[in-house]
Structures are given as structure tokens and as C-alpha cells.
Design a protein around this motif. Structure first.
Motif, PDB file in Angstrom:
ATOM      1  N   PHE A 158      43.430 -22.753  58.675  1.00 26.00           N
ATOM      2  CA  PHE A 158      44.052 -22.129  59.839  1.00 26.00           C
ATOM      3  C   PHE A 158      44.509 -20.708  59.514  1.00 26.00           C
ATOM      4  N   GLU A 159      44.986 -20.505  58.282  1.00 29.69           N
ATOM      5  CA  GLU A 159      45.469 -19.175  57.897  1.00 29.69           C
ATOM      6  C   GLU A 159      44.332 -18.160  57.902  1.00 29.69           C
ATOM      7  N   GLU A 160      43.213 -18.525  57.284  1.00 32.60           N
ATOM      8  CA  GLU A 160      42.083 -17.607  57.250  1.00 32.60           C
ATOM      9  C   GLU A 160      41.514 -17.409  58.652  1.00 32.60           C
TER      10      GLU A 160
ATOM     11  N   LYS B 238      44.189  -9.430  55.399  1.00 31.58           N
ATOM     12  CA  LYS B 238      45.098  -9.737  56.490  1.00 31.58           C
ATOM     13  C   LYS B 238      46.440 -10.283  55.994  1.00 31.58           C
ATOM     14  N   ILE B 239      47.470 -10.065  56.815  1.00 34.39           N
ATOM     15  CA  ILE B 239      48.792 -10.678  56.667  1.00 34.39           C
ATOM     16  C   ILE B 239      48.904 -11.736  57.755  1.00 34.39           C
ATOM     17  N   VAL B 240      49.371 -12.930  57.404  1.00 35.59           N
ATOM     18  CA  VAL B 240      49.363 -14.045  58.344  1.00 35.59           C
ATOM     19  C   VAL B 240      50.734 -14.708  58.397  1.00 35.59           C
ATOM     20  N   VAL B 241      51.152 -15.045  59.616  1.00 32.91           N
ATOM     21  CA  VAL B 241      52.384 -15.798  59.851  1.00 32.91           C
ATOM     22  C   VAL B 241      52.001 -17.243  60.151  1.00 32.91           C
ATOM     23  N   THR B 242      52.715 -18.191  59.555  1.00 36.22           N
ATOM     24  CA  THR B 242      52.367 -19.601  59.721  1.00 36.22           C
ATOM     25  C   THR B 242      53.500 -20.372  60.406  1.00 36.22           C
ATOM     26  N   VAL B 243      53.107 -21.421  61.128  1.00 37.68           N
ATOM     27  CA  VAL B 243      54.051 -22.344  61.740  1.00 37.68           C
ATOM     28  C   VAL B 243      53.876 -23.689  61.046  1.00 37.68           C
ATOM     29  N   ASP B 244      54.910 -24.133  60.358  1.00 40.01           N
ATOM     30  CA  ASP B 244      54.845 -25.401  59.647  1.00 40.01           C
ATOM     31  C   ASP B 244      55.258 -26.536  60.584  1.00 40.01           C
TER      32      ASP B 244
ATOM     33  N   LYS C  74      48.912 -25.358  70.289  1.00 42.01           N
ATOM     34  CA  LYS C  74      49.960 -25.500  69.287  1.00 42.01           C
ATOM     35  C   LYS C  74      49.592 -24.584  68.134  1.00 42.01           C
ATOM     36  N   VAL C  75      50.412 -23.583  67.888  1.00 45.02           N
ATOM     37  CA  VAL C  75      50.083 -22.535  66.923  1.00 45.02           C
ATOM     38  C   VAL C  75      50.247 -23.044  65.500  1.00 45.02           C
ATOM     39  N   ARG C  76      49.231 -22.843  64.701  1.00 46.98           N
ATOM     40  CA  ARG C  76      49.304 -23.128  63.275  1.00 46.98           C
ATOM     41  C   ARG C  76      49.441 -21.855  62.453  1.00 46.98           C
ATOM     42  N   ALA C  77      48.810 -20.779  62.926  1.00 43.63           N
ATOM     43  CA  ALA C  77      48.907 -19.495  62.224  1.00 43.63           C
ATOM     44  C   ALA C  77      48.607 -18.370  63.205  1.00 43.63           C
TER      45      ALA C  77
ATOM     46  N   VAL D 221      57.044 -11.754  73.505  1.00 41.95           N
ATOM     47  CA  VAL D 221      56.607 -12.479  72.311  1.00 41.95           C
ATOM     48  C   VAL D 221      55.415 -11.709  71.762  1.00 41.95           C
ATOM     49  N   PRO D 222      55.511 -11.163  70.554  1.00 39.99           N
ATOM     50  CA  PRO D 222      54.406 -10.353  70.034  1.00 39.99           C
ATOM     51  C   PRO D 222      53.253 -11.211  69.520  1.00 39.99           C
ATOM     52  N   GLY D 223      52.152 -10.537  69.217  1.00 51.58           N
ATOM     53  CA  GLY D 223      51.025 -11.197  68.572  1.00 51.58           C
ATOM     54  C   GLY D 223      49.861 -11.478  69.489  1.00 51.58           C
ATOM     55  N   TRP D 224      48.643 -11.182  69.000  1.00 51.53           N
ATOM     56  CA  TRP D 224      47.423 -11.417  69.770  1.00 51.53           C
ATOM     57  C   TRP D 224      46.461 -12.382  69.072  1.00 51.53           C
ATOM     58  N   ASP D 225      46.563 -12.531  67.759  1.00 52.79           N
ATOM     59  CA  ASP D 225      45.669 -13.422  67.011  1.00 52.79           C
ATOM     60  C   ASP D 225      46.290 -14.802  66.860  1.00 52.79           C
ATOM     61  N   VAL D 226      45.461 -15.852  66.935  1.00 52.02           N
ATOM     62  CA  VAL D 226      46.000 -17.207  66.774  1.00 52.02           C
ATOM     63  C   VAL D 226      44.931 -18.155  66.268  1.00 52.02           C
ATOM     64  N   SER D 227      45.370 -19.151  65.532  1.00 54.59           N
ATOM     65  CA  SER D 227      44.574 -20.353  65.275  1.00 54.59           C
ATOM     66  C   SER D 227      45.491 -21.546  65.492  1.00 54.59           C
ATOM     67  N   GLY D 228      44.942 -22.613  66.060  1.00 51.98           N
ATOM     68  CA  GLY D 228      45.788 -23.761  66.338  1.00 51.98           C
ATOM     69  C   GLY D 228      45.009 -24.904  66.957  1.00 51.98           C
TER      70      GLY D 228
END
Length: 322
Positions: free
Chosen positions: A121-123, A302-308, A33-36, A62-69
Motif C-alpha cells: 500500500f505504501e509503494e 516518495k514520502i508516504v503517510v500511513t494509516v495503521d 478506507k485509506v491505508r497510505a 483535508v489535504p492530499g491527492w494520492d491514496v491507496s486503500g
């Protein structure tokens, strides 16, 4: 699930936010479950088709390779993680399709490590790709040792800022190129800043008259040539930007997923040896804006996208989908 996707190559305008197929979880995958999810320059380069000669695109991508969750479901063969574990990952496969800018991602277990417990999660999302790049180059390829002098280019950027910190942790003296307004930032990371532009070679020689022991090129072209000319007689050179580095006796590196390396990197973050500076965050639906900012090429950190996630809504969504 909700997520970002594109059905053709192009600019940020091809990115669409909406409903996507829920990911299947293979035996060696982990549903996260993606948090950022952090933005990297390679994300928009893939989106524009620059890597089409290397990676097949299975549209919609679906783009993107980095994740925290958070782990929702381990695959049938996975023993490394359990439901509820907080993880980070450099979720790159050898094709483009199943990225991290979505509410869920099915990540190969080889791409994951436990999230640093003392980091948000963002960092943490900004650590995998940039941190692995810096770690693999400095530790494995350049084999930086205590007391050596290392030149790091774009020292205020995502990869460069982590390379400065890792180099300092290894006991090296790190000289970092950066715009003058980022010099204090580079100093705060443990580096000695020098300005870009005309006269760069002379400025570096002023700090290292006998040459640098190792140079980490993140820019390529003329910067690569300058780096080669600044090496001490037995100096080592690695580039992540320009394959022509081999003509100067150096090595080219494309970061690879490595769970062991990522675990060591997470440990450095927990120890406080490295940290990620998050310049700005965007909600998932504004991923296109995050890409635009990245393409400006002036990112500090870094620039980070978040999932609330609303707790009740998240639980209901998981029950319905999985």
C-alpha cells in the motif's frame, strides 16, 4: 473519523490532527478506507495558498491527492468496484476540501484504478500523481518512441524517477539530471545520470551531440531554457513547472485524473516495469513532519503517510460510521 485538516493557509504548523466529519458517498463516488497517502509538492503549495487563484478552498481543507486503500462502499451508480477491492487514486477535484490524509476518503470513481497486486500500500500510494504525470507527458505529449533520446530533469525525484523508468520501458535512451549522490539510483532505474549545475549543457551534449529528441522539464526557469537549447531540430519539449515553455515552442502540462491511464500505469507496476522508491513513511498524525521533509526539496522517490488499522477497531469504526 480521524484526519488532517487546515482552516487557513500557512506553514506546516496550520495542519491539525483530530476528528473530522465522516464523508458522504455520492452516486459516482467510492468510499475508500485509506491505508497510505503520498506527499507531493503540490500538497504544501496548496496549503500555503499558492494555488488560490486556480482552486477554491472550502475550509477546513483535508489535504492530499494520492491514496491507496480498500473500498468500503461504492456509490449508488458505481459498477466498477466492489467492497473489499484494493484501489489507488489521484483524487483531485477542482476545489480543495476533501483530501486523502484521513482515515476515509470519498473518491470520484473517475480518479481510481485497481491497486497493483504485487505492490505494498505504501509503494502503491506513491504511484498515482507522479506516475500519471510521467506517463501522460512521455506517452501522450512527447510521444516517446523506441531508440529516441529523452532528457528528464530531477530524475531521482518522485516524477523524475518514474519518468526514467517509463522512458526506458518505451525503449528510449534516458538522460537524467540528478545530484551526484543520486547517480547510482538513476542508473538503477535505467537512466544515464548527469550532474546539475554549471556545465550541464556541455555534459548533456557530450552524451547526445546531435541533441535530444525530447525533454521533460520539471524545474522551470534557466533549466527550461537549457532544455530548449539542447533539443535536436525536431525535438519536443514539455514542462510541468513553467508555463513559459510555450515561448520555446513546447507544451505545459498539469496532470489530470484519468482512470484508464492509471490502470495502464498500475499494469506497468505489476509487470515490474516501474516501481516507487519510498524514502520515508510517517504516521497520519505526523503529516506536518512529512510536509516539512517534502519542502526541503531533496526527496529521493516518495514520502508516504500511513494509516495503521487494527482489524477489530476498523470493523467497529465502519459499523458505527457507515
Amino acid at each position: 473519523m480521524k484526519g488532517i485538516n487546515y482552516s487557513r493557509y500557512g506553514g506546516p504548523e496550520v495542519l491539525e490532527y483530530g476528528d473530522l466529519r465522516d464523508p458522504k458517498v455520492g452516486p459516482d463516488q467510492v468510499l475508500v478506507k485509506v491505508r497510505a497517502a503520498a506527499v507531493n509538492p503540490v500538497d504544501w503549495k496548496c496549503r500555503e495558498g499558492y494555488l488560490d487563484g486556480v482552486l477554491d478552498a472550502v475550509f477546513p481543507v483535508v489535504p492530499g491527492w494520492d491514496v491507496s486503500g480498500v473500498v468500503v462502499q461504492p456509490g449508488a451508480a458505481v459498477t466498477e468496484f466492489s467492497v473489499g477491492d484494493e484501489v489507488i487514486g489521484y483524487v483531485r477535484e477542482d476545489f480543495l476540501s476533501r483530501g486523502t490524509f484521513a482515515e476515509y476518503v470519498a473518491a470520484p470513481v473517475r480518479t481510481l484504478a485497481r491497486k497493483p497486486r504485487n505492490r505494498s500500500f505504501e509503494e502503491a500510494a506513491g504511484l498515482p500523481l507522479a506516475g500519471l504525470t510521467a506517463y501522460q507527458v512521455l506517452v501522450k505529449l512527447l510521444e516517446v518512441k523506441r531508440g529516441e533520446t529523452v532528457l528528464v530533469h530531477a530524475a531521482a525525484g518522485g516524477v523524475g524517477s518514474l519518468a526514467v523508468q517509463i522512458g526506458a520501458h518505451l525503449g528510449a535512451r534516458v538522460i537524467g539530471t540528478a545530484s551526484e549522490h543520486n547517480h547510482d539510483f538513476v542508473r538503477s532505474l535505467g537512466g544515464q545520470p548527469v550532474a546539475y549545475g554549471e556545465g550541464l549543457a556541455d555534459r548533456v551534449r557530450g552524451l547526445a551531440p546531435e541533441g535530444v529528441d525530447a525533454a521533460f522539464d520539471t524545474i522551470g526557469g534557466d533549466t527550461l531554457k537549457t532544455s530548449a537549447n539542447l533539443l535536436a531540430p525536431e525535438g519536443r519539449l514539455v514542462s510541468i513547472a513553467d508555463p513559459d515553455v510555450v515561448s520555446y515552442g513546447g507544451r505545459y502540462h498539469f496532470v489530470r485524473p484519468d482512470a484508464e491511464d492509471l490502470t495502464k500505469l498500475a499494469g506497468l507496476a505489476e509487470q515490474g516495469a516501474v516501481s516507487v522508491h519510498v524514502q520515508e513513511t510517517f504516521p497520519l498524525e505526523r503529516t506536518a513532519d512529512a510536509h516539512r521533509l517534502s519542502q526541503e526539496g531533496r526527496t529521493r522517490g516518495k514520502i508516504v503517510v500511513t494509516v495503521d488499522w487494527d482489524t477489530e477497531e476498523a470493523e467497529e469504526a465502519e459499523e458505527d460510521a457507515f
